[in-house]
Design a protein around this motif. Structure first.
Motif, PDB file in Angstrom:
ATOM      1  N   HIS A  76       9.999   7.046   2.265  1.00  0.00           N
ATOM      2  CA  HIS A  76       8.773   7.834   2.077  1.00  0.00           C
ATOM      3  C   HIS A  76       8.720   9.084   2.950  1.00  0.00           C
ATOM      4  O   HIS A  76       7.691   9.755   3.002  1.00  0.00           O
ATOM      5  N   GLN A  77       9.818   9.392   3.632  1.00  0.00           N
ATOM      6  CA  GLN A  77       9.780  10.527   4.545  1.00  0.00           C
ATOM      7  C   GLN A  77       9.647  11.873   3.822  1.00  0.00           C
ATOM      8  O   GLN A  77       9.244  12.859   4.410  1.00  0.00           O
ATOM      9  N   HIS A  78      10.004  11.891   2.536  1.00  0.00           N
ATOM     10  CA  HIS A  78       9.881  13.144   1.780  1.00  0.00           C
ATOM     11  C   HIS A  78       8.686  13.135   0.837  1.00  0.00           C
ATOM     12  O   HIS A  78       8.532  14.056   0.027  1.00  0.00           O
ATOM     13  N   ASP A  79       7.841  12.122   0.928  1.00  0.00           N
ATOM     14  CA  ASP A  79       6.638  12.085   0.085  1.00  0.00           C
ATOM     15  C   ASP A  79       5.654  13.166   0.530  1.00  0.00           C
ATOM     16  O   ASP A  79       5.573  13.493   1.724  1.00  0.00           O
ATOM     17  N   PRO A  80       4.889  13.772  -0.415  1.00  0.00           N
ATOM     18  CA  PRO A  80       3.883  14.776  -0.022  1.00  0.00           C
ATOM     19  C   PRO A  80       2.768  14.148   0.801  1.00  0.00           C
ATOM     20  O   PRO A  80       2.401  12.992   0.595  1.00  0.00           O
ATOM     21  N   ASN A  81       2.229  14.931   1.745  1.00  0.00           N
ATOM     22  CA  ASN A  81       1.133  14.431   2.563  1.00  0.00           C
ATOM     23  C   ASN A  81      -0.153  14.415   1.741  1.00  0.00           C
ATOM     24  O   ASN A  81      -0.196  14.946   0.623  1.00  0.00           O
ATOM     25  N   PRO A  82      -1.246  13.811   2.265  1.00  0.00           N
ATOM     26  CA  PRO A  82      -2.491  13.716   1.470  1.00  0.00           C
ATOM     27  C   PRO A  82      -3.036  15.065   1.017  1.00  0.00           C
ATOM     28  O   PRO A  82      -3.555  15.189  -0.095  1.00  0.00           O
ATOM     29  N   ILE A  83      -2.910  16.093   1.851  1.00  0.00           N
ATOM     30  CA  ILE A  83      -3.412  17.421   1.466  1.00  0.00           C
ATOM     31  C   ILE A  83      -2.611  17.973   0.297  1.00  0.00           C
ATOM     32  O   ILE A  83      -3.162  18.527  -0.663  1.00  0.00           O
ATOM     33  N   GLN A  84      -1.287  17.809   0.377  1.00  0.00           N
ATOM     34  CA  GLN A  84      -0.442  18.293  -0.721  1.00  0.00           C
ATOM     35  C   GLN A  84      -0.740  17.546  -2.011  1.00  0.00           C
ATOM     36  O   GLN A  84      -0.777  18.137  -3.091  1.00  0.00           O
ATOM     37  N   ARG A  85      -0.979  16.217  -1.891  1.00  0.00           N
ATOM     38  CA  ARG A  85      -1.298  15.456  -3.097  1.00  0.00           C
ATOM     39  C   ARG A  85      -2.630  15.911  -3.697  1.00  0.00           C
ATOM     40  O   ARG A  85      -2.776  16.014  -4.919  1.00  0.00           O
ATOM     41  N   PRO A  93       9.871   3.092   5.969  1.00  0.00           N
ATOM     42  CA  PRO A  93       9.512   4.532   6.046  1.00  0.00           C
ATOM     43  C   PRO A  93      10.609   5.463   5.586  1.00  0.00           C
ATOM     44  O   PRO A  93      10.343   6.599   5.220  1.00  0.00           O
TER      45      PRO A  93
END
Length: 230
Positions: free
Chosen positions: A44-53, A41
């Motif tokens: 991936h802590q700075h990956d965009p969330n599903p809404i942002q994607r 993890p």
């Protein structure tokens, strides 16, 4: 999975040996180890969330659409902006036009929206509304009283679906001296009922006076026979 994450994972795999000892890890196990490392993890802590994607995907598609439109439009972006401005002006013009049409009174609706009462009952209701300063319903009830009073005198043929305009025209034939006032009363009724314009005290006074005068009016002969039984 970012480039920085991949580099870090590979670095961690290479860190197990000294600088002078070459790493001879087979390719497949090395790849599997890197994939396991990248599931951590921390990467991936700075990956965009599903809404942002989803939003990023949507705006990318919008950008592609506008780029395609600008390429197909003469003048590029300037031509596209000109077309957009024209469409906006067209929408505003239509909105203003439709608003004006909606405010224009129509008298195509029936005069009575329920089972008609007697003229006296409508007259009493009109006076009650007027006493409370509710001029719009007072005018509506007075107009209904006028029409029903004419029907009760057989100056109008009873017609549940009749409009105020139709009643005024029909009643103006045996009562030509009051034809203009009848049409004006019907127009006022239409403006208030269908045009949603508020009625006034003076308008109610005019309809009340017309109601009184019609009750004492003598009809003229139509086709050689009197139209009134009263």
């Amino acid at each position: 999975m970012t480039t920085a994450g991949s580099s870090t994972a590979v670095g961690r795999l290479l860190a197990g040996s000294g600088d002078d000892i070459p790493v001879r890890t087979p390719r497949v196990p090395a790849r599997e180890a890197a994939e396991r490392e990248l599931t951590d993890p921390r990467y991936h802590q700075h990956d965009p969330n599903p809404i942002q994607r989803a939003l990023n995907w949507f705006w990318e598609r919008v950008d592609d659409l506008f780029n395609a439109a600008s390429g197909a439009t003469p003048g590029g972006w300037i031509g596209l902006l000109a077309i957009g401005a024209f469409i906006l002006l067209l929408v505003v013009a239509l909105r203003l036009r439709l608003g004006a049409v909606r405010r224009t009174p129509t008298t195509t609706g029936a005069l009575f929206s329920h089972t008609p009462r007697t003229a006296a009952e409508h007259r009493t209701a009109a006076d009650s509304h007027a006493a409370e300063g509710q001029w719009s319903p007072a005018i509506q009830e007075r107009m209904r009283a006028i029409v029903l009073a004419l029907e009760e005198r057989a100056l109008l043929t009873p017609g549940p679906g009749r409009t105020a305009d139709e009643a005024a025209v029909e009643a103006g034939r045996p009562l030509p001296e009051h034809a203009d006032r009848l049409r004006a009363a019907a127009r006022t009724f239409g403006e208030i009922t269908y045009g949603r314009r508020p009625g006034t005290k003076d308008e109610y006074a005019l309809l009340s006076a017309l109601d009184t005068d019609l009750r004492h009016a003598k009809p003229q002969l139509v086709d050689g026979a009197p139209k009134s039984r009263g």
